[in-house]
Design an enzyme around this catalytic site. Sequence first.
Site, PDB file in Angstrom:
ATOM      1  N   HIS A 194       0.874  -0.923  -0.098  1.00 43.16           N
ATOM      2  CA  HIS A 194       0.121  -0.222   0.032  1.00 43.16           C
ATOM      3  C   HIS A 194       0.813   1.253   0.052  1.00 43.16           C
ATOM      4  CE1 HIS A 194      -2.781   3.220   1.296  1.00 43.16           C
ATOM      5  NE2 HIS A 194      -3.938   2.274   0.977  1.00 43.16           N
ATOM      6  N   GLU A 234      -3.834   2.367  -7.137  1.00 39.31           N
ATOM      7  CA  GLU A 234      -4.075   3.417  -6.114  1.00 39.31           C
ATOM      8  C   GLU A 234      -3.268   4.669  -6.402  1.00 39.31           C
ATOM      9  OE1 GLU A 234      -3.548   2.604  -2.038  1.00 39.31           O
ATOM     10  OE2 GLU A 234      -1.404   1.682  -2.380  1.00 39.31           O
TER      11      GLU A 234
END
Length: 239
Positions: A83, A155
């Site tokens: 992430h 993302e």
Amino acid sequence: MNMTGTQANAFLDDFLKEALSDEVDVAIAPPFTALAQVNLRLQGSAIALAGQNMYWEQSGAFTGEISAPMLADAGCTYVILGHSERRERFGETDAGVNRKARAALANGLTPIVCVGETGDERDAGEALARVVSQARAALDGLGRDGAAKVVMAYEPVWAIGTGKNCDADDADEVMGAIRASVDGLQNVRIIYGGSMKAENVASYACKTNIDGGLVGGASLDPIAFATLVRAAHQGTQNA
């Protein structure tokens, strides 16, 4: 880093009452300290459990780390890897994400591998090259069969937690490039993360290369998250 186990249980008190479509797969990724409690509450439901991160070693003198066997034992079937917050704040690298992905697959977990460009990289026209590079590095050595077992998450770093979101057509283009970047990704699930919410999820869900969402802030309210899941299903119906 949101919710204690007690707070997660309160979240599920409301969320599990909501009507969700059987055609939408849902996974929840609470903090490590809440995994066991959440797993108990999810028994008998179709909702899966995910870890937010893990280390690549099975066990050993790695104080504070969590291994893939620990996540599996806690009931997880997924784990989020790479992430952008982990990369930016804790120095995670593409090579480290690759080692984690290998360990996750070896222990029966499905890695959700995150890639994404910064605002400066996008402004410089380097978005596609950046995410393709990250995807290839993260999946290096896994082969076609290994790559086919992952979930990829695009993302854009500049959109996370900012309230800004990547245009759905732009996201679809980038995610198409990810899909074509590694042999084995052609049929995997690729999801979008970056200020996704109920009001815009349908615009993403109807796109060819977008198979779902990696939802952050909008998942913290159980009713809002359930509304988002329903809107996502409606979006796929309109694709």
